[in-house]
Design a protein around this motif. Structure first.
Motif, PDB file in Angstrom:
ATOM      1  N   ILE A 142     108.985 -27.169  62.316  1.00 12.62           N
ATOM      2  CA  ILE A 142     109.245 -27.943  60.930  1.00 12.62           C
ATOM      3  C   ILE A 142     107.608 -28.549  61.149  1.00 12.62           C
ATOM      4  CG2 ILE A 142     108.297 -30.792  59.569  1.00 12.62           C
ATOM      5  CD1 ILE A 142     111.615 -30.780  60.756  1.00 12.62           C
ATOM      6  N   ASP A 143     106.828 -28.654  61.818  1.00  9.83           N
ATOM      7  CA  ASP A 143     105.481 -28.150  62.397  1.00  9.83           C
ATOM      8  C   ASP A 143     104.688 -27.562  61.631  1.00  9.83           C
ATOM      9  OD1 ASP A 143     105.180 -30.596  63.249  1.00  9.83           O
ATOM     10  OD2 ASP A 143     105.428 -30.123  65.562  1.00  9.83           O
ATOM     11  N   PHE A 144     105.102 -26.157  61.576  1.00  4.09           N
ATOM     12  CA  PHE A 144     104.277 -24.442  61.336  1.00  4.09           C
ATOM     13  C   PHE A 144     104.597 -24.498  60.459  1.00  4.09           C
ATOM     14  CE2 PHE A 144     105.421 -20.156  60.750  1.00  4.09           C
ATOM     15  CZ  PHE A 144     104.598 -19.910  60.878  1.00  4.09           C
ATOM     16  N   LEU A 145     105.790 -25.075  59.272  1.00  2.57           N
ATOM     17  CA  LEU A 145     105.437 -24.943  58.134  1.00  2.57           C
ATOM     18  C   LEU A 145     105.310 -25.432  57.409  1.00  2.57           C
ATOM     19  CD1 LEU A 145     107.441 -24.246  55.711  1.00  2.57           C
ATOM     20  CD2 LEU A 145     108.884 -25.465  56.350  1.00  2.57           C
ATOM     21  N   PHE A 146     104.756 -26.699  57.930  1.00  2.00           N
ATOM     22  CA  PHE A 146     104.023 -27.373  57.539  1.00  2.00           C
ATOM     23  C   PHE A 146     102.470 -27.156  57.826  1.00  2.00           C
ATOM     24  CE2 PHE A 146     107.566 -29.925  56.216  1.00  2.00           C
ATOM     25  CZ  PHE A 146     107.535 -30.968  55.208  1.00  2.00           C
ATOM     26  N   THR A 147     101.604 -26.940  58.442  1.00  2.00           N
ATOM     27  CA  THR A 147     100.330 -26.267  59.606  1.00  2.00           C
ATOM     28  C   THR A 147      99.907 -25.173  58.301  1.00  2.00           C
ATOM     29  OG1 THR A 147     100.574 -27.150  61.501  1.00  2.00           O
ATOM     30  CG2 THR A 147      98.997 -25.234  61.075  1.00  2.00           C
ATOM     31  N   CYS A 148     101.146 -23.732  58.033  1.00  2.00           N
ATOM     32  CA  CYS A 148     100.741 -22.805  56.993  1.00  2.00           C
ATOM     33  C   CYS A 148     100.729 -23.386  55.310  1.00  2.00           C
ATOM     34  CB  CYS A 148     101.950 -22.129  56.971  1.00  2.00           C
ATOM     35  SG  CYS A 148     102.069 -21.341  58.289  1.00  2.00           S
ATOM     36  N   ALA A 149     101.857 -24.292  55.259  1.00  2.00           N
ATOM     37  CA  ALA A 149     101.660 -24.774  53.387  1.00  2.00           C
ATOM     38  C   ALA A 149     100.156 -25.616  53.428  1.00  2.00           C
ATOM     39  CB  ALA A 149     102.997 -25.617  53.836  1.00  2.00           C
ATOM     40  N   PHE A 150     100.121 -26.143  54.387  1.00  2.00           N
ATOM     41  CA  PHE A 150      98.014 -27.132  54.892  1.00  2.00           C
ATOM     42  C   PHE A 150      96.858 -26.010  54.703  1.00  2.00           C
ATOM     43  CE2 PHE A 150     100.745 -31.459  56.176  1.00  2.00           C
ATOM     44  CZ  PHE A 150     101.477 -31.929  54.781  1.00  2.00           C
ATOM     45  N   ALA A 151      97.070 -25.409  55.317  1.00  2.00           N
ATOM     46  CA  ALA A 151      95.869 -24.120  55.178  1.00  2.00           C
ATOM     47  C   ALA A 151      96.086 -23.525  54.082  1.00  2.00           C
ATOM     48  CB  ALA A 151      96.472 -23.218  56.288  1.00  2.00           C
ATOM     49  N   LYS A 152      97.241 -23.341  53.172  1.00  2.00           N
ATOM     50  CA  LYS A 152      97.362 -22.294  51.903  1.00  2.00           C
ATOM     51  C   LYS A 152      96.894 -23.204  50.828  1.00  2.00           C
ATOM     52  CE  LYS A 152      98.044 -19.205  49.162  1.00  2.00           C
ATOM     53  NZ  LYS A 152      97.331 -18.255  49.387  1.00  2.00           N
ATOM     54  N   CYS A 153      97.431 -25.079  51.432  1.00  2.00           N
ATOM     55  CA  CYS A 153      96.734 -25.768  49.884  1.00  2.00           C
ATOM     56  C   CYS A 153      94.681 -25.994  50.865  1.00  2.00           C
ATOM     57  CB  CYS A 153      97.527 -27.234  50.615  1.00  2.00           C
ATOM     58  SG  CYS A 153      98.866 -27.507  50.357  1.00  2.00           S
ATOM     59  N   SER A 154      93.899 -25.984  51.982  1.00  2.00           N
ATOM     60  CA  SER A 154      93.574 -25.861  52.023  1.00  2.00           C
ATOM     61  C   SER A 154      91.829 -24.406  51.280  1.00  2.00           C
ATOM     62  CB  SER A 154      92.775 -26.324  53.516  1.00  2.00           C
ATOM     63  OG  SER A 154      93.000 -27.414  54.239  1.00  2.00           O
ATOM     64  N   GLN A 155      92.773 -23.429  51.878  1.00  2.45           N
ATOM     65  CA  GLN A 155      92.071 -22.434  51.370  1.00  2.45           C
ATOM     66  C   GLN A 155      92.337 -22.744  49.412  1.00  2.45           C
ATOM     67  OE1 GLN A 155      95.250 -19.958  52.194  1.00  2.45           O
ATOM     68  NE2 GLN A 155      94.138 -19.223  54.388  1.00  2.45           N
ATOM     69  N   LEU A 156      93.129 -23.263  49.043  1.00  2.93           N
ATOM     70  CA  LEU A 156      93.801 -23.285  47.550  1.00  2.93           C
ATOM     71  C   LEU A 156      92.360 -24.751  47.101  1.00  2.93           C
ATOM     72  CD1 LEU A 156      97.448 -23.177  46.644  1.00  2.93           C
ATOM     73  CD2 LEU A 156      95.999 -21.306  45.705  1.00  2.93           C
ATOM     74  N   GLU A 157      92.269 -25.487  47.209  1.00  2.00           N
ATOM     75  CA  GLU A 157      91.117 -26.450  47.254  1.00  2.00           C
ATOM     76  C   GLU A 157      90.080 -25.783  47.412  1.00  2.00           C
ATOM     77  OE1 GLU A 157      92.264 -29.309  50.301  1.00  2.00           O
ATOM     78  OE2 GLU A 157      94.029 -30.260  48.553  1.00  2.00           O
ATOM     79  N   LYS A 158      89.544 -25.327  48.613  1.00  2.00           N
ATOM     80  CA  LYS A 158      88.144 -24.267  48.191  1.00  2.00           C
ATOM     81  C   LYS A 158      88.203 -23.060  47.255  1.00  2.00           C
ATOM     82  CE  LYS A 158      87.788 -24.709  53.275  1.00  2.00           C
ATOM     83  NZ  LYS A 158      87.848 -24.058  54.357  1.00  2.00           N
ATOM     84  N   ALA A 159      89.045 -22.800  46.754  1.00  2.00           N
ATOM     85  CA  ALA A 159      89.059 -22.106  46.072  1.00  2.00           C
ATOM     86  C   ALA A 159      88.649 -22.504  44.569  1.00  2.00           C
ATOM     87  CB  ALA A 159      90.205 -20.829  45.739  1.00  2.00           C
ATOM     88  N   SER A 160      89.166 -23.754  44.388  1.00  2.00           N
ATOM     89  CA  SER A 160      89.450 -24.678  43.311  1.00  2.00           C
ATOM     90  C   SER A 160      87.946 -24.868  43.080  1.00  2.00           C
ATOM     91  CB  SER A 160      90.202 -25.758  43.061  1.00  2.00           C
ATOM     92  OG  SER A 160      90.446 -26.205  41.949  1.00  2.00           O
ATOM     93  N   CYS A 161      86.981 -25.522  44.146  1.00  2.00           N
ATOM     94  CA  CYS A 161      86.065 -26.149  44.037  1.00  2.00           C
ATOM     95  C   CYS A 161      85.409 -25.289  43.724  1.00  2.00           C
ATOM     96  CB  CYS A 161      85.667 -26.694  45.629  1.00  2.00           C
ATOM     97  SG  CYS A 161      86.771 -28.481  45.613  1.00  2.00           S
ATOM     98  N   LYS A 162      84.819 -23.705  44.016  1.00  2.00           N
ATOM     99  CA  LYS A 162      84.020 -22.939  44.189  1.00  2.00           C
ATOM    100  C   LYS A 162      84.530 -22.639  42.939  1.00  2.00           C
ATOM    101  CE  LYS A 162      83.967 -21.164  48.308  1.00  2.00           C
ATOM    102  NZ  LYS A 162      84.211 -19.748  49.144  1.00  2.00           N
ATOM    103  N   HIS A 163      85.161 -22.511  41.908  1.00  2.00           N
ATOM    104  CA  HIS A 163      85.877 -22.251  40.586  1.00  2.00           C
ATOM    105  C   HIS A 163      85.168 -23.431  39.776  1.00  2.00           C
ATOM    106  CE1 HIS A 163      87.438 -20.324  36.937  1.00  2.00           C
ATOM    107  NE2 HIS A 163      88.581 -21.726  36.598  1.00  2.00           N
TER     108      HIS A 163
END
Length: 115
Positions: free
Chosen positions: A88-109
Motif C-alpha cells: 500500500i505504501d508503494f502504491l500511494f508513494t507512486c501515486a503521490f509522485a505522479k500527482c506532484s509531477q502533474l501539479e508541477k506541469a500544471s503550474c508551468k502550463h
C-alpha cells in the motif's frame, strides 16, 4: 500479479464498516485478541455475522486464529500486515509522485498562459 490479487483481497476485506470498526477495536490496544462472542457483543451484531466478518479478515491474512479451550481468538497477523503495508505504501508513494509531477506541469502550463 499474485501480490496484486492479495492486495485486492485485503482492500475488499477492509471495504466494510463493521470490519473496519473491528480492526480499529483491535488496533486501539484495549484488547490483544478477540473472540466471536466479544465481537458480537461489542458491535451489537449476531454471532453468525461476527463470525463471517472475522472469517473475511482471516482469509485476507489480516487476522490469525488460535484456539484457547473452547474459544477461538483472533489477533493481527503481523507478518502479513507488514507485507500489505509495504504494498500500500508503494502504491500511494507512486501515486503521490505522479500527482506532484502533474501539479508541477500544471503550474508551468498556468504560468505560460498568464504571460
Amino acid at each position: 500479479m499474485e501480490s496484486t490479487e492479495e492486495l485486492e483481497e485485503v482492500l475488499k476485506a477492509l471495504a466494510n464498516v463493521n470490519r473496519l470498526l473491528l480492526i480499529y477495536s483491535l488496533a486501539s490496544g484495549e484488547v490483544e485478541k478477540i473472540s466471536v462472542t466479544q465481537v458480537s457483543k461489542n458491535m451489537g451484531i449476531t454471532q453468525p455475522a461476527a463470525s463471517q466478518h472475522l472469517k473475511v479478515l482471516k482469509n485476507a491474512n489480516i487476522l490469525i486464529a488460535h484456539k484457547e479451550g473452547n474459544f477461538i481468538y483472533y489477533r493481527f497477523n503481523r507478518r502479513s500486515m507488514e507485507k500489505h503495508q509495504k504494498q500500500i505504501d508503494f502504491l500511494f508513494t507512486c501515486a503521490f509522485a505522479k500527482c506532484s509531477q502533474l501539479e508541477k506541469a500544471s503550474c508551468k502550463h498556468s504560468e505560460k498562459k498568464e504571460e
